[in-house]
Design an enzyme around this catalytic site. Structure first.
Site, short mmCIF file in Angstrom:
data_model
loop_
_atom_site.label_atom_id
_atom_site.label_comp_id
_atom_site.label_asym_id
_atom_site.label_seq_id
_atom_site.Cartn_x
_atom_site.Cartn_y
_atom_site.Cartn_z
N SER A 60 -78.23 21.25 -36.55
CA SER A 60 -76.79 20.78 -36.45
C SER A 60 -76.87 18.79 -36.63
O SER A 60 -77.88 18.75 -35.96
CB SER A 60 -76.09 21.05 -34.45
OG SER A 60 -74.86 20.06 -34.19
N TYR B 12 -78.43 23.02 -25.31
CA TYR B 12 -77.68 22.87 -26.68
C TYR B 12 -78.66 21.88 -27.32
O TYR B 12 -79.44 22.35 -28.53
CB TYR B 12 -76.23 23.28 -27.38
CG TYR B 12 -75.98 23.25 -28.51
CD1 TYR B 12 -75.69 24.51 -28.96
CD2 TYR B 12 -75.69 22.53 -29.43
CE1 TYR B 12 -75.80 24.66 -30.52
CE2 TYR B 12 -74.60 22.72 -30.72
CZ TYR B 12 -74.95 24.11 -30.98
OH TYR B 12 -74.78 24.30 -32.65
P1 NDP Z 1 -70.03 31.72 -34.07
O1 NDP Z 1 -70.00 32.24 -32.72
O2 NDP Z 1 -68.71 32.17 -35.17
O3 NDP Z 1 -71.39 32.93 -34.96
C1 NDP Z 1 -72.33 33.01 -34.42
C2 NDP Z 1 -73.37 33.57 -35.03
O4 NDP Z 1 -74.30 34.69 -34.49
C3 NDP Z 1 -72.65 35.40 -34.88
O5 NDP Z 1 -73.00 36.07 -36.48
C4 NDP Z 1 -73.39 35.97 -34.45
O6 NDP Z 1 -73.36 37.35 -34.40
C5 NDP Z 1 -74.98 35.47 -34.42
N1 NDP Z 1 -75.45 35.53 -32.84
C6 NDP Z 1 -75.64 34.97 -31.73
N2 NDP Z 1 -76.50 35.52 -30.86
C7 NDP Z 1 -77.09 36.05 -31.81
C8 NDP Z 1 -78.30 37.21 -31.34
N3 NDP Z 1 -78.52 36.97 -29.73
N4 NDP Z 1 -78.20 37.85 -32.43
C9 NDP Z 1 -77.95 38.25 -33.38
N5 NDP Z 1 -76.85 37.43 -33.73
C10 NDP Z 1 -76.50 36.16 -32.74
O7 NDP Z 1 -70.08 30.58 -34.99
P2 NDP Z 1 -71.26 29.33 -36.36
O8 NDP Z 1 -70.89 30.34 -37.15
O9 NDP Z 1 -70.72 27.75 -36.00
O10 NDP Z 1 -72.21 29.61 -35.73
C11 NDP Z 1 -73.98 29.21 -36.93
C12 NDP Z 1 -74.72 28.64 -36.52
O11 NDP Z 1 -74.41 26.90 -36.67
C13 NDP Z 1 -75.80 28.26 -34.94
O12 NDP Z 1 -76.40 27.95 -34.74
C14 NDP Z 1 -74.35 26.64 -34.97
O13 NDP Z 1 -75.43 26.33 -33.79
C15 NDP Z 1 -74.56 25.94 -35.44
N6 NDP Z 1 -73.89 25.44 -36.05
C16 NDP Z 1 -72.32 25.51 -35.57
C17 NDP Z 1 -71.66 24.36 -35.89
C18 NDP Z 1 -69.79 24.60 -35.61
O14 NDP Z 1 -69.07 23.20 -35.30
N7 NDP Z 1 -69.33 25.87 -35.71
C19 NDP Z 1 -71.92 23.09 -36.04
C20 NDP Z 1 -72.75 22.80 -35.73
C21 NDP Z 1 -73.98 24.46 -36.04
P3 NDP Z 1 -73.01 38.64 -33.41
O15 NDP Z 1 -71.95 37.03 -31.69
O16 NDP Z 1 -72.44 39.97 -33.70
O17 NDP Z 1 -74.14 38.95 -32.45
#
Ligand code: NDP
Length: 245
Positions: free
Chosen positions: A137, A150
């Protein structure tokens, strides 16, 4: 004869950036292993599931992650790309936030990435081929108020990515990272601190209320992977043009 493409493993494929990655690599014909805790959301993605395996896996559970990856490799061969995408962002002021939320972020965002990496890396090193792309990020190299744990987790992703990149570069294995700014995903839906959420929403308004479309993050991931193995695009940060910080 059609060319057989190698296995791509995506963690956190049930929503947001991971779901877009899944769509893009699926369209491009790669066999996929899609992981997340909410299996039903993965199975509802608009994909051709012919060469897609799915599993309900929590990335903090390394044994379960390994079992799922081994099952996919038994069918599709070695993992050539691991996208360590799963992550959580629980905004909150460190003076008041429940330490359990810090633990969740560190376990998912840092331990999850290390867990996946340790499972696929030895075979990549042995094959002298493979790519790991970690989702960090802009909070992985810059501070943001209400993001202390975070930011700590994503600085961790930057640090471990650069360390492992150095360790395996001579084995022709690529470790890269993508550092997006704010994106339109489900990330904010887990925030429990109403004040922090309000501040974040106000910040989004400075961008016209619309942040990065996840499809551009997926295109960035694919661009990195599509470079020849001899080229490692080590890091890309991208954000909505109107994002100021
Ligand atoms: P979402 O919440 O839409 O997606 C997050 C994903 O991570 C989901 O598919 C969720 O699946 C999965 N997840 C969370 N915890 C677990 C776990 N313990 N085990 C397995 N899967 C897990 O958010 P984003 O798409 O935004 O996030 C994706 C990545 O991008 C993250 O690393 C986030 O930090 C990063 N990011 C996002 C930004 C934003 O503004 N959106 C900016 C910068 C970075 P499920 O709940 O089904 O397990």
């Amino acid at each position: 004869m059609t060319e057989t493409k190698p296995l791509v493993v995506i963690t956190g494929a049930s929503s947001g950036f991971g779901a877009e990655d899944a769509k893009l690599f699926n369209t491009a014909g790669f066999p996929l292993l899609l992981l997340g805790r909410r299996l039903e959301k993965i199975q509802a993605l608009p994909l051709d599931f012919t060469n897609v395996m799915t599993a309900a896996v929590d990335v903090t559970d390394q044994a379960a992650l390994k079992t799922a990856i081994q099952a996919a490799e038994a069918k599709y061969g070695a993992t050539d790309l691991l996208i360590n995408n799963a992550g959580v962002m629980l905004l909150g002021n460190v003076q008041r936030q429940d330490p359990k939320e810090w633990q969740t972020m560190l376990d998912t965002n840092v331990m999850g990435v290390l867990n996946g990496t340790q499972i696929v890396l030895p075979a990549m090193v042995a094959r002298k081929h493979g790519t790991i792309i970690n989702m960090s990020s802009i909070a992985g190299f810059k501070a943001f108020a209400n993001h202390a744990a975070y930011v700590a987790s994503k600085f961790g992703v930057h640090g471990l990515s650069e360390t492992i990149r150095q360790e395996v570069s001579s084995d022709n294995v690529r470790v890269s990272l993508v550092a997006p700014g704010a994106g339109e995903t489900e990330l904010l839906t887990h925030v429990t601190d109403a004040g922090a959420l309000k501040d974040y929403e106000a910040w989004k308004q400075t961008m016209g209320g619309l942040t990065l479309d996840p499809k551009y993050v997926a295109q960035t991931v694919k661009f990195i992977y599509d470079m020849p193995q001899e080229v490692n695009v080590r890091e890309i940060d991208l954000a909505a043009t109107r994002q100021d910080s």
